[in-house]
Motif scaffolding. Structure first.
Motif, PDB file in Angstrom:
ATOM      1  N   ALA A   1     -19.911   1.935   2.882  1.00  0.00           N
ATOM      2  CA  ALA A   1     -19.164   2.026   1.626  1.00  0.00           C
ATOM      3  C   ALA A   1     -18.927   0.630   1.050  1.00  0.00           C
ATOM      4  N   ILE A   2     -18.606  -0.328   1.931  1.00  0.00           N
ATOM      5  CA  ILE A   2     -18.356  -1.699   1.448  1.00  0.00           C
ATOM      6  C   ILE A   2     -19.607  -2.240   0.769  1.00  0.00           C
ATOM      7  N   ARG A   3     -20.762  -2.042   1.426  1.00  0.00           N
ATOM      8  CA  ARG A   3     -22.001  -2.574   0.860  1.00  0.00           C
ATOM      9  C   ARG A   3     -22.375  -1.826  -0.418  1.00  0.00           C
ATOM     10  N   GLU A   4     -22.267  -0.512  -0.336  1.00  0.00           N
ATOM     11  CA  GLU A   4     -22.702   0.342  -1.432  1.00  0.00           C
ATOM     12  C   GLU A   4     -21.957   0.024  -2.717  1.00  0.00           C
ATOM     13  N   VAL A   5     -20.645  -0.095  -2.613  1.00  0.00           N
ATOM     14  CA  VAL A   5     -19.870  -0.263  -3.843  1.00  0.00           C
ATOM     15  C   VAL A   5     -19.650  -1.734  -4.167  1.00  0.00           C
ATOM     16  N   ARG A   6     -20.262  -2.628  -3.361  1.00  0.00           N
ATOM     17  CA  ARG A   6     -20.164  -4.063  -3.612  1.00  0.00           C
ATOM     18  C   ARG A   6     -18.725  -4.489  -3.904  1.00  0.00           C
ATOM     19  N   ILE A   7     -17.876  -4.199  -2.942  1.00  0.00           N
ATOM     20  CA  ILE A   7     -16.482  -4.587  -3.076  1.00  0.00           C
ATOM     21  C   ILE A   7     -16.375  -6.064  -2.753  1.00  0.00           C
ATOM     22  N   ALA A   8     -15.520  -6.775  -3.477  1.00  0.00           N
ATOM     23  CA  ALA A   8     -15.226  -8.141  -3.077  1.00  0.00           C
ATOM     24  C   ALA A   8     -14.681  -8.075  -1.662  1.00  0.00           C
ATOM     25  N   ARG A   9     -15.043  -9.058  -0.848  1.00  0.00           N
ATOM     26  CA  ARG A   9     -14.753  -8.937   0.581  1.00  0.00           C
ATOM     27  C   ARG A   9     -13.300  -9.206   0.935  1.00  0.00           C
ATOM     28  N   GLU A  10     -12.496  -9.454  -0.055  1.00  0.00           N
ATOM     29  CA  GLU A  10     -11.110  -9.844   0.195  1.00  0.00           C
ATOM     30  C   GLU A  10     -10.225  -8.591   0.307  1.00  0.00           C
ATOM     31  N   VAL A  11      -9.244  -8.613   1.190  1.00  0.00           N
ATOM     32  CA  VAL A  11      -8.417  -7.419   1.398  1.00  0.00           C
ATOM     33  C   VAL A  11      -7.404  -7.204   0.275  1.00  0.00           C
ATOM     34  N   GLU A  12      -6.851  -8.302  -0.238  1.00  0.00           N
ATOM     35  CA  GLU A  12      -5.846  -8.252  -1.309  1.00  0.00           C
ATOM     36  C   GLU A  12      -4.662  -7.362  -0.965  1.00  0.00           C
ATOM     37  N   PRO A  13      -3.799  -7.872  -0.112  1.00  0.00           N
ATOM     38  CA  PRO A  13      -2.637  -7.052   0.279  1.00  0.00           C
ATOM     39  C   PRO A  13      -1.518  -7.119  -0.753  1.00  0.00           C
ATOM     40  N   LEU A  14      -0.715  -6.080  -0.745  1.00  0.00           N
ATOM     41  CA  LEU A  14       0.469  -6.058  -1.594  1.00  0.00           C
ATOM     42  C   LEU A  14       1.554  -6.921  -0.955  1.00  0.00           C
ATOM     43  N   VAL A  15       1.560  -6.918   0.380  1.00  0.00           N
ATOM     44  CA  VAL A  15       2.468  -7.752   1.158  1.00  0.00           C
ATOM     45  C   VAL A  15       1.585  -8.803   1.827  1.00  0.00           C
ATOM     46  N   GLY A  16       1.986 -10.072   1.750  1.00  0.00           N
ATOM     47  CA  GLY A  16       1.150 -11.155   2.269  1.00  0.00           C
ATOM     48  C   GLY A  16       0.856 -11.021   3.753  1.00  0.00           C
ATOM     49  N   TYR A  17      -0.098 -11.841   4.263  1.00  0.00           N
ATOM     50  CA  TYR A  17      -0.514 -11.700   5.660  1.00  0.00           C
ATOM     51  C   TYR A  17       0.598 -12.080   6.614  1.00  0.00           C
ATOM     52  N   VAL A  18       1.283 -13.191   6.316  1.00  0.00           N
ATOM     53  CA  VAL A  18       2.319 -13.637   7.254  1.00  0.00           C
ATOM     54  C   VAL A  18       3.496 -12.652   7.276  1.00  0.00           C
ATOM     55  N   PRO A  19       4.015 -12.237   6.113  1.00  0.00           N
ATOM     56  CA  PRO A  19       5.058 -11.206   6.167  1.00  0.00           C
ATOM     57  C   PRO A  19       4.578  -9.942   6.875  1.00  0.00           C
ATOM     58  N   SER A  20       3.298  -9.594   6.666  1.00  0.00           N
ATOM     59  CA  SER A  20       2.767  -8.403   7.345  1.00  0.00           C
ATOM     60  C   SER A  20       2.879  -8.555   8.849  1.00  0.00           C
ATOM     61  N   LEU A  21       2.501  -9.754   9.349  1.00  0.00           N
ATOM     62  CA  LEU A  21       2.557  -9.982  10.795  1.00  0.00           C
ATOM     63  C   LEU A  21       3.997  -9.903  11.283  1.00  0.00           C
ATOM     64  N   LEU A  22       4.909 -10.462  10.500  1.00  0.00           N
ATOM     65  CA  LEU A  22       6.317 -10.407  10.912  1.00  0.00           C
ATOM     66  C   LEU A  22       6.792  -8.964  10.971  1.00  0.00           C
ATOM     67  N   ILE A  23       6.376  -8.179   9.969  1.00  0.00           N
ATOM     68  CA  ILE A  23       6.752  -6.756   9.990  1.00  0.00           C
ATOM     69  C   ILE A  23       6.163  -6.083  11.220  1.00  0.00           C
ATOM     70  N   GLY A  24       4.931  -6.503  11.573  1.00  0.00           N
ATOM     71  CA  GLY A  24       4.306  -5.977  12.786  1.00  0.00           C
ATOM     72  C   GLY A  24       5.166  -6.238  14.004  1.00  0.00           C
ATOM     73  N   VAL A  25       5.716  -7.459  14.098  1.00  0.00           N
ATOM     74  CA  VAL A  25       6.586  -7.786  15.240  1.00  0.00           C
ATOM     75  C   VAL A  25       7.801  -6.866  15.260  1.00  0.00           C
ATOM     76  N   VAL A  26       8.392  -6.672  14.089  1.00  0.00           N
ATOM     77  CA  VAL A  26       9.559  -5.784  14.011  1.00  0.00           C
ATOM     78  C   VAL A  26       9.177  -4.379  14.473  1.00  0.00           C
ATOM     79  N   ILE A  27       8.003  -3.925  14.014  1.00  0.00           N
ATOM     80  CA  ILE A  27       7.544  -2.580  14.379  1.00  0.00           C
ATOM     81  C   ILE A  27       7.434  -2.445  15.887  1.00  0.00           C
ATOM     82  N   VAL A  28       6.828  -3.466  16.539  1.00  0.00           N
ATOM     83  CA  VAL A  28       6.653  -3.371  17.988  1.00  0.00           C
ATOM     84  C   VAL A  28       8.008  -3.328  18.678  1.00  0.00           C
ATOM     85  N   GLY A  29       8.925  -4.184  18.221  1.00  0.00           N
ATOM     86  CA  GLY A  29      10.259  -4.180  18.825  1.00  0.00           C
ATOM     87  C   GLY A  29      10.916  -2.821  18.708  1.00  0.00           C
ATOM     88  N   LEU A  30      10.822  -2.272  17.521  1.00  0.00           N
ATOM     89  CA  LEU A  30      11.416  -0.970  17.245  1.00  0.00           C
ATOM     90  C   LEU A  30      10.817   0.108  18.146  1.00  0.00           C
TER      91      LEU A  30
END
Lengths: 479, 214
Positions: B77-106
């Motif tokens: 699908a990525i190749r077919e639709v020639r999507i730009a390879r960037e993920v473009e998150p709504l929440v940045g990568y570092v905040p995402s990782l921090l949220i991940g830490v919170v999730i694991v703790g929880l």
């Protein structure tokens, strides 16, 4: 024999539809398979088989109810579908026909299995089969609706699977190992682990509730129902929601056996009232009559869980309401589809004077709008009235009063919209051939209307018996 | 054996973190594939005595599906639709990782509070399954592209599969096959819808899907 037939006949027809070379005659598979399905179902209704203990496929009174409603509604929709697909010959109907039939087959599995795992697998199959139906128009809007439906439906069904695993863990204390068959779970009864049962019910309520479209999990519903063709909307709102309602009822049965029903009831009443409130708020300001029907579905799903939460005769009322709602949604979605086609538009600002443009459909749409909001003498009046009296009888006056008030608001929203569609000046542009109504596209909704009227005037004793037996499984009583 | 199962579980959660922090689309798909492989061999080490034909079959099915086929469909699908390879998150990568830490703790806190039935399963199984589910849900809501939402959904699905391992020995294999088949069908249909979205909107950003609202 019949049990296998109702699963395999539509499945075989669905595969045949995939292989069928001729697009013109392919839609005829729809009424053919649904006809056989209905005949087999009628045999089961006439002489319900005893539920076999622990078997993969075994039909009880609750399953029979879902089976009967989905069979009737899908027979109606599939007859209508022949005319509908003839009018859309420019579009490839292969997947539409195949998925409609596949959904019927999968929903039959949901109805006739009492193994909660298999039920989940079939439930996911119905979810996936509905996606191509929503996307049939191939427009931007239908694509968006399909995407939201798939992502939200996927997460909902995932949570329901988690809830199902919780149920398996709830029975872990017994020596025979984990159980996912309803019979085993009910037999364990009070020996089930309480925290797991409670957790399971919450997850199943969220998961299957999302698929039913209970507020606040309903956001996909107006989009999907609004963009799907009328016949798919009818199938979604009667069959798909019915399947998820049955899933919820199974979890309720387990809670009942485990003695945890008090905890469950308050949750259900809360969700029911919230759904009614959401429907009332959004129906008053709705500008699109198909989306209006989606909110009406949110309302009725709310009434179903409300009846379940009230208990006693409320459960009987909910099951009767489930039958009425299926017929009513069939009537409304099919006529709404006719009106949508006649105008090429479904916004209330542009659609006026339908009584003059498509007189039969518009009349039936009006009848449906009054019937679905619980006006006498239609079936929904009886079930909603019974629901209110059960709530009052159970001492829940606050619930009864707020339901009555919200139903009043919903009546205003629905009747106002339906009258605005039916009356007024029709557009000057004349109707072309394929936009008009035909015998086939009006006969089916008319049959639904007659059935609704009949149920409002007289409920035959055998239906009372079947409903009573189903309610008894949930600890409810006959009025 | 226990050490290997612990290792696989920890790897699963680490891969979840990597997904939260990864910025490349195809990288995400590869991480997902790796997670799929980890999950597919896990039952062997989790339940000591399970080397039956059924377990092997299931592991093979799982590895084929979640490790190979599903990532293949997504890469296609990525190749077919020639999507730009960037993920473009709504929440940045570092905040995402921090949220991940919170999730694991929880999840660890939650996992300890659940009354687990006695059995020879790893104590890590439940917290990590919960963490994986929550990470998946978070990925689904915090990423813009249709494809990354699907990846999030699949991570969520992996978490549920992990939970299902608790009841693994008792569920009939037919059922597990049914569940796997459903997952496959879901991905297949989602893949088709993605292609439609890209054709219709020239993009797979779900923020283009905003016509339907109240």
């Amino acid at each position: 024999m019949e049990l296998l037939g109702i699963i395999l006949v539509p499945l075989a027809a669905s595969l045949a539809a995939l292989a069928w070379p001729d697009a013109k005659s392919r839609p005829l598979l729809l009424p053919a398979a649904a006809g056989v399905h209905t005949l087999l179902t009628l045999r089961l209704v006439a002489a319900p088989p005893a539920a076999a203990y622990g078997a993969w496929l075994s039909l009880d009174a609750l399953g029979l109810l879902l089976l009967a409603v989905s069979s009737l509604v899908s027979l109606g929709c599939n007859i209508y579908g022949v005319a509908y697909l003839r009018g859309h010959s420019e579009r490839d109907n292969r997947f539409f026909v195949a998925c409609t039939l596949f959904m019927l087959s999968a929903s039959s599995v949901v109805a006739v299995t009492r193994h909660l795992g298999l039920m989940w697998v079939a439930m996911e199959a119905t979810t996936l089969a509905a996606a191509p139906l929503i996307h049939f128009q191939h427009s931007d809007r239908s694509l968006e609706a399909t995407w939201k439906y798939l992502i939200m439906g996927g997460i909902g069904i995932g949570l329901a699977l988690l809830g199902t695993y919780f149920l398996a863990l709830a029975g872990a204390g017994n020596p025979e190992g984990y159980a996912l068959h309803l019979d085993d779970l009910l037999a364990l009864g009070p020996r089930l682990s309480v925290p797991w049962v409670k957790g399971a019910f919450v997850f199943i309520l969220v998961g299957y509730g999302l698929k039913m479209g209970l507020s606040p999990l309903h956001s996909w519903k107006p989009d999907a129902y609004g963009e799907a063709p009328g016949m798919a909307g009818a199938a979604l709102s009667a069959i798909l929601t019915g399947c998820s309602f049955l899933g919820l009822l199974r979890a309720y049965q387990v809670c009942l056996a485990a003695g945890q029903v008090e905890f469950v009831r308050d949750l259900l009443v809360f969700m029911g009232l919230l759904s009614l409130l959401t429907a009332a708020l959004f129906m008053l300001s709705q500008k699109d009559f198909k989306r209006l029907l989606a909110y009406s579905s949110v309302e009725h799903m709310g009434l179903l869980v409300l009846g379940l939460g009230i208990g006693g005769t409320g459960i009987f009322a909910a099951l009767l309401h489930f039958v009425n709602n299926g017929l009513g949604k069939g009537l409304l979605f099919l006529t709404a589809g006719n009106i949508h086609r006649a105008y090429g538009d479904k916004t209330l600002n542009h659609v006026h004077g339908a009584l003059r443009r498509v007189p039969v459909s518009a009349t039936l749409f009006l009848v449906g709008a009054f019937a679905i909001t619980g006006s006498p003498p239609f079936g929904l009046f009886i079930s909603e009235f019974l629901l209110l009296t059960s709530a009052a009888g159970a001492g829940r006056w606050a619930v009864a009063l707020s339901v009555a008030g919200l139903l009043g608001v919903i009546f205003i929203g629905m009747a106002g919209a339906a009258l605005s569609v039916a009356q007024g000046e029709p557009p000057a542009k004349p109707l072309c051939q394929e936009q008009g109504e035909s015998l086939l596209t009006t006969m089916v909704p008319a049959a639904f209307a007659v059935a609704l009227l009949a149920l409002g005037l007289y409920i035959p004793p055998w239906l009372m018996d079947r409903l009573g037996a189903a309610a008894a499984l949930l600890g409810g009583t006959r009025p | 054996m226990d050490q290997i199962s612990q290792l696989l579980l920890v790897a699963t959660v680490f891969l979840g973190f990597a997904l939260l922090g990864s910025s490349s689309m195809s990288g995400c798909v590869n991480l997902l594939a790796l997670q799929g492989y980890c999950l597919s061999v896990l039952p062997f080490f989790l339940h000591h005595e399970e080397h039956s034909a059924r377990a092997v079959l299931l592991a093979a099915g799982m590895a084929f599906l979640k490790g190979w086929l599903v990532p293949r469909i997504l890469l296609h699908a990525i190749r077919e639709v020639r999507i730009a390879r960037e993920v473009e998150p709504l929440v940045g990568y570092v905040p995402s990782l921090l949220i991940g830490v919170v999730i694991v703790g929880l999840s660890v806190v939650l996992g300890q509070r659940l009354p687990l039935p006695p059995g020879n399963h790893s104590g890590l199984l439940v917290p990590i399954s919960l963490a994986t589910m929550m990470m998946g849900l978070f990925l689904t809501v915090s990423r813009l592209k249709a494809l990354t939402q699907v990846i999030g959904y699949l991570v969520f699905e992996n978490g549920i599969y992990l939970f299902g391992l608790l009841v693994f020995r008792e569920t009939p294999w037919l059922l597990e096959m049914g569940i796997l088949l459903d997952v496959f069908a879901a991905v297949f249909i989602l893949g088709i819808v993605i292609q439609h979205i890209s054709r219709q909107f020239d993009s797979i950003h779900t923020d283009k899907l905003t016509q339907l609202k109240e």
